[in-house]
Design a protein around this motif. Structure first.
Motif, PDB file in Angstrom:
ATOM      1  N   HIS A 240       0.805  -1.231   0.000  1.00  0.00           N
ATOM      2  CA  HIS A 240       0.000   0.000   0.000  1.00  0.00           C
ATOM      3  C   HIS A 240       0.833   1.273   0.000  1.00  0.00           C
ATOM      4  CE1 HIS A 240      -4.300  -1.219   0.404  1.00  0.00           C
ATOM      5  NE2 HIS A 240      -3.663  -2.374   0.436  1.00  0.00           N
ATOM      6  N   VAL A 241       1.957   1.232  -0.706  1.00  0.00           N
ATOM      7  CA  VAL A 241       2.786   2.431  -0.798  1.00  0.00           C
ATOM      8  C   VAL A 241       2.677   3.046  -2.197  1.00  0.00           C
ATOM      9  CG1 VAL A 241       5.161   3.294  -0.715  1.00  0.00           C
ATOM     10  CG2 VAL A 241       4.378   1.626   0.969  1.00  0.00           C
ATOM     11  N   SER A 242       2.585   2.183  -3.202  1.00  0.00           N
ATOM     12  CA  SER A 242       2.517   2.697  -4.571  1.00  0.00           C
ATOM     13  C   SER A 242       1.217   2.228  -5.230  1.00  0.00           C
ATOM     14  CB  SER A 242       3.718   2.224  -5.388  1.00  0.00           C
ATOM     15  OG  SER A 242       3.697   0.821  -5.508  1.00  0.00           O
ATOM     16  N   LEU A 243       0.877   2.888  -6.320  1.00  0.00           N
ATOM     17  CA  LEU A 243      -0.349   2.570  -7.048  1.00  0.00           C
ATOM     18  C   LEU A 243       0.026   2.321  -8.509  1.00  0.00           C
ATOM     19  CD1 LEU A 243      -3.639   2.841  -7.044  1.00  0.00           C
ATOM     20  CD2 LEU A 243      -3.170   5.030  -8.089  1.00  0.00           C
ATOM     21  N   VAL A 244      -0.582   1.300  -9.083  1.00  0.00           N
ATOM     22  CA  VAL A 244      -0.344   0.977 -10.495  1.00  0.00           C
ATOM     23  C   VAL A 244      -1.626   1.262 -11.264  1.00  0.00           C
ATOM     24  CG1 VAL A 244       0.261  -0.842 -12.132  1.00  0.00           C
ATOM     25  CG2 VAL A 244       1.225  -0.886  -9.824  1.00  0.00           C
ATOM     26  N   SER A 245      -1.502   1.957 -12.373  1.00  0.00           N
ATOM     27  CA  SER A 245      -2.677   2.239 -13.202  1.00  0.00           C
ATOM     28  C   SER A 245      -2.312   1.919 -14.651  1.00  0.00           C
ATOM     29  CB  SER A 245      -3.046   3.720 -13.067  1.00  0.00           C
ATOM     30  OG  SER A 245      -4.073   4.061 -13.962  1.00  0.00           O
ATOM     31  N   MET A 246      -3.104   1.052 -15.277  1.00  0.00           N
ATOM     32  CA  MET A 246      -2.799   0.645 -16.652  1.00  0.00           C
ATOM     33  C   MET A 246      -4.035   0.820 -17.517  1.00  0.00           C
ATOM     34  SD  MET A 246      -2.328  -3.108 -18.186  1.00  0.00           S
ATOM     35  CE  MET A 246      -4.117  -3.188 -18.276  1.00  0.00           C
ATOM     36  N   ASN A 247      -3.819   1.210 -18.749  1.00  0.00           N
ATOM     37  CA  ASN A 247      -4.934   1.377 -19.668  1.00  0.00           C
ATOM     38  C   ASN A 247      -4.533   0.854 -21.048  1.00  0.00           C
ATOM     39  OD1 ASN A 247      -7.317   2.177 -20.809  1.00  0.00           O
ATOM     40  ND2 ASN A 247      -6.788   4.328 -20.994  1.00  0.00           N
ATOM     41  N   LEU A 248      -5.320  -0.073 -21.577  1.00  0.00           N
ATOM     42  CA  LEU A 248      -5.124  -0.553 -22.953  1.00  0.00           C
ATOM     43  C   LEU A 248      -6.393  -0.200 -23.726  1.00  0.00           C
ATOM     44  CD1 LEU A 248      -3.691  -4.133 -22.183  1.00  0.00           C
ATOM     45  CD2 LEU A 248      -2.395  -2.101 -22.828  1.00  0.00           C
ATOM     46  N   ARG A 249      -6.282   0.711 -24.670  1.00  0.00           N
ATOM     47  CA  ARG A 249      -7.473   1.180 -25.385  1.00  0.00           C
ATOM     48  C   ARG A 249      -7.985   0.130 -26.368  1.00  0.00           C
ATOM     49  NH1 ARG A 249      -4.027   4.999 -26.417  1.00  0.00           N
ATOM     50  NH2 ARG A 249      -4.150   4.495 -28.628  1.00  0.00           N
ATOM     51  N   SER A 250      -9.295   0.062 -26.489  1.00  0.00           N
ATOM     52  CA  SER A 250      -9.881  -0.965 -27.377  1.00  0.00           C
ATOM     53  C   SER A 250      -9.413  -0.795 -28.821  1.00  0.00           C
ATOM     54  CB  SER A 250     -11.407  -0.898 -27.304  1.00  0.00           C
ATOM     55  OG  SER A 250     -11.859   0.413 -27.585  1.00  0.00           O
ATOM     56  N   ASP A 251      -9.193   0.463 -29.258  1.00  0.00           N
ATOM     57  CA  ASP A 251      -8.814   0.646 -30.673  1.00  0.00           C
ATOM     58  C   ASP A 251      -7.361   0.222 -30.940  1.00  0.00           C
ATOM     59  OD1 ASP A 251      -7.386   2.669 -29.502  1.00  0.00           O
ATOM     60  OD2 ASP A 251      -8.526   4.315 -30.406  1.00  0.00           O
ATOM     61  N   GLY A 252      -6.629  -0.120 -29.876  1.00  0.00           N
ATOM     62  CA  GLY A 252      -5.267  -0.602 -30.081  1.00  0.00           C
ATOM     63  C   GLY A 252      -5.198  -2.102 -30.346  1.00  0.00           C
ATOM     64  N   PHE A 253      -6.321  -2.784 -30.119  1.00  0.00           N
ATOM     65  CA  PHE A 253      -6.354  -4.233 -30.355  1.00  0.00           C
ATOM     66  C   PHE A 253      -6.687  -4.507 -31.812  1.00  0.00           C
ATOM     67  CE2 PHE A 253      -6.901  -3.925 -25.831  1.00  0.00           C
ATOM     68  CZ  PHE A 253      -6.282  -5.059 -25.322  1.00  0.00           C
ATOM     69  N   ASP A 254      -6.284  -5.670 -32.278  1.00  0.00           N
ATOM     70  CA  ASP A 254      -6.589  -6.066 -33.651  1.00  0.00           C
ATOM     71  C   ASP A 254      -8.092  -6.311 -33.772  1.00  0.00           C
ATOM     72  OD1 ASP A 254      -6.060  -7.016 -36.278  1.00  0.00           O
ATOM     73  OD2 ASP A 254      -6.365  -9.044 -35.515  1.00  0.00           O
ATOM     74  N   LYS A 255      -8.655  -6.879 -32.703  1.00  0.00           N
ATOM     75  CA  LYS A 255     -10.101  -7.120 -32.680  1.00  0.00           C
ATOM     76  C   LYS A 255     -10.506  -6.962 -31.225  1.00  0.00           C
ATOM     77  CE  LYS A 255     -13.354 -10.870 -33.541  1.00  0.00           C
ATOM     78  NZ  LYS A 255     -13.422 -12.324 -33.733  1.00  0.00           N
ATOM     79  N   TYR A 256     -11.621  -6.287 -30.985  1.00  0.00           N
ATOM     80  CA  TYR A 256     -12.017  -6.070 -29.597  1.00  0.00           C
ATOM     81  C   TYR A 256     -13.540  -6.059 -29.508  1.00  0.00           C
ATOM     82  CZ  TYR A 256     -12.063  -4.178 -24.866  1.00  0.00           C
ATOM     83  OH  TYR A 256     -12.263  -4.018 -23.513  1.00  0.00           O
ATOM     84  N   ARG A 257     -14.035  -6.822 -28.566  1.00  0.00           N
ATOM     85  CA  ARG A 257     -15.495  -6.848 -28.383  1.00  0.00           C
ATOM     86  C   ARG A 257     -15.776  -6.976 -26.890  1.00  0.00           C
ATOM     87  NH1 ARG A 257     -19.347 -12.001 -29.925  1.00  0.00           N
ATOM     88  NH2 ARG A 257     -21.162 -11.270 -28.771  1.00  0.00           N
ATOM     89  N   CYS A 258     -16.629  -6.110 -26.392  1.00  0.00           N
ATOM     90  CA  CYS A 258     -17.026  -6.220 -24.991  1.00  0.00           C
ATOM     91  C   CYS A 258     -18.482  -5.776 -24.895  1.00  0.00           C
ATOM     92  CB  CYS A 258     -16.120  -5.349 -24.117  1.00  0.00           C
ATOM     93  SG  CYS A 258     -16.443  -5.557 -22.359  1.00  0.00           S
ATOM     94  N   ASP A 259     -19.374  -6.764 -24.822  1.00  0.00           N
ATOM     95  CA  ASP A 259     -20.812  -6.451 -24.854  1.00  0.00           C
ATOM     96  C   ASP A 259     -21.278  -5.795 -23.562  1.00  0.00           C
ATOM     97  OD1 ASP A 259     -20.714  -7.621 -27.301  1.00  0.00           O
ATOM     98  OD2 ASP A 259     -21.454  -9.568 -26.628  1.00  0.00           O
ATOM     99  N   ARG A 260     -20.705  -6.217 -22.454  1.00  0.00           N
ATOM    100  CA  ARG A 260     -21.033  -5.547 -21.201  1.00  0.00           C
ATOM    101  C   ARG A 260     -19.801  -5.558 -20.315  1.00  0.00           C
ATOM    102  NH1 ARG A 260     -23.087  -9.758 -17.499  1.00  0.00           N
ATOM    103  NH2 ARG A 260     -23.717  -8.011 -16.206  1.00  0.00           N
ATOM    104  N   ASN A 261     -19.734  -4.572 -19.409  1.00  0.00           N
ATOM    105  CA  ASN A 261     -18.537  -4.441 -18.572  1.00  0.00           C
ATOM    106  C   ASN A 261     -18.321  -5.689 -17.738  1.00  0.00           C
ATOM    107  OD1 ASN A 261     -18.702  -1.937 -19.617  1.00  0.00           O
ATOM    108  ND2 ASN A 261     -18.821  -0.845 -17.689  1.00  0.00           N
ATOM    109  N   ILE A 262     -17.083  -6.189 -17.745  1.00  0.00           N
ATOM    110  CA  ILE A 262     -16.791  -7.307 -16.858  1.00  0.00           C
ATOM    111  C   ILE A 262     -15.498  -7.027 -16.104  1.00  0.00           C
ATOM    112  CG2 ILE A 262     -17.998  -9.108 -18.169  1.00  0.00           C
ATOM    113  CD1 ILE A 262     -15.369 -10.066 -19.225  1.00  0.00           C
ATOM    114  N   CYS A 263     -15.443  -7.541 -14.884  1.00  0.00           N
ATOM    115  CA  CYS A 263     -14.251  -7.397 -14.050  1.00  0.00           C
ATOM    116  C   CYS A 263     -13.634  -8.778 -13.899  1.00  0.00           C
ATOM    117  CB  CYS A 263     -14.619  -6.873 -12.667  1.00  0.00           C
ATOM    118  SG  CYS A 263     -15.331  -5.240 -12.739  1.00  0.00           S
TER     119      CYS A 263
END
Length: 260
Positions: free
Chosen positions: A44-67
């Motif tokens: 609990h000293v540092s925080l990691v934040s990562m983002n991979l945008r859908s338009d960077g994938f060759d194919k991307y589909r996500c019908d509803r948010n999932i964790c």
């Protein structure tokens, strides 16, 4: 249904190498805009934040948010089964308790798939405030990794001081002290070799070397790294991930006891 396809599986391998020192498990939040991850490290000293945008994938589909909560050691075992040139597809059904990784060789002669159980993780979403930083230093990521490695051999705390003349990394410990100064250097042939400093006011802060060393595991993702600092707010170390996104580390400064 969730499905994301990356032509280079090596991208995900490098992302995992960049976070698995700090996190033992993490939740990948998938939505129609892409895949995000945000987690405090185990101490609990540092925080990691990562983002991979859908338009960077060759194919991307996500019908509803999932964790998708994943054990990163298990994920690492699966990704070790992929060749660096393999095409990687991640798939999960809505409400699924597993995620499937499919690896295909470029000639499609070999296709392997691995299924991994997902975990239910308590995730706390921390709002990261927008901050206008006093100093932003951009420099070659390999150079930063080398400086952190060299300087941290002399002490546990690194002082980063940014002035109009440049940036100085220093520490001192039982065996002596180490100082590395970098001047601004924008006149280089290759943009990624430049050292640039955007400064509103000088900042000097101290940080724990062991976290900076962990952040440097992201070096293979990007030729450049940016460090953003302001007095009394966490340092932000950002690596771009190709054309697809970024990984950012936040580290709170160390407060010296004698200052209190």
């Amino acid at each position: 249904m969730f499905e994301a396809r990356l032509i280079q599986s090596s991208i995900l391998k490098k992302v995992l190498d960049a976070i698995k020192d700090l996190l033992s498990e993490a939740t990948f939040d998938c939505s129609d805009t892409g895949i995000q991850l945000q987690a405090m490290d185990n101490s609990h000293v540092s925080l990691v934040s990562m983002n991979l945008r859908s338009d960077g994938f060759d194919k991307y589909r996500c019908d509803r948010n999932i964790c998708m909560g994943m054990n990163l050691a298990s994920l690492s075992k699966i990704l070790k089964c992929a060749g660096n040139d393999d095409i990687l597809t991640m798939k999960a059904h809505d409400n699924a308790d597993t995620v499937i990784f499919v690896f295909e060789t470029p000639n499609q002669e070999k296709v392997s798939d691995y299924e991994m159980k997902l975990m239910n993780l308590d995730q706390e979403h921390l709002g990261i405030p927008d901050t206008d930083y006093s100093c932003t230093i951009k420099m070659p990521s390999g150079e930063f990794a080398r400086i952190v490695r060299d300087v941290s051999q002399f002490g546990e705390t690194m002082v980063i001081a940014c002035t109009k003349d440049g940036v100085k990394f220093s520490t001192s410990g039982d065996i002596g002290s180490a100082n590395v100064k970098l001047a601004q250097n924008a006149q280089v042939d290759k943009e990624e070799e430049a050292v640039t400093i955007d400064m509103q006011e000088p900042v000097t802060q101290s940080f724990a070397c062991r976290y900076l060393n962990s952040f440097c595991k992201a070096t293979p993702l990007s030729p450049q790294v940016s460090l953003s600092m302001s007095q009394d707010v966490p340092l932000v170390v950002e690596y771009k991930i190709g054309d697809i996104g970024y990984i950012r580390y936040y580290l709170a400064p160390k407060i010296d006891d004698d200052e209190n």
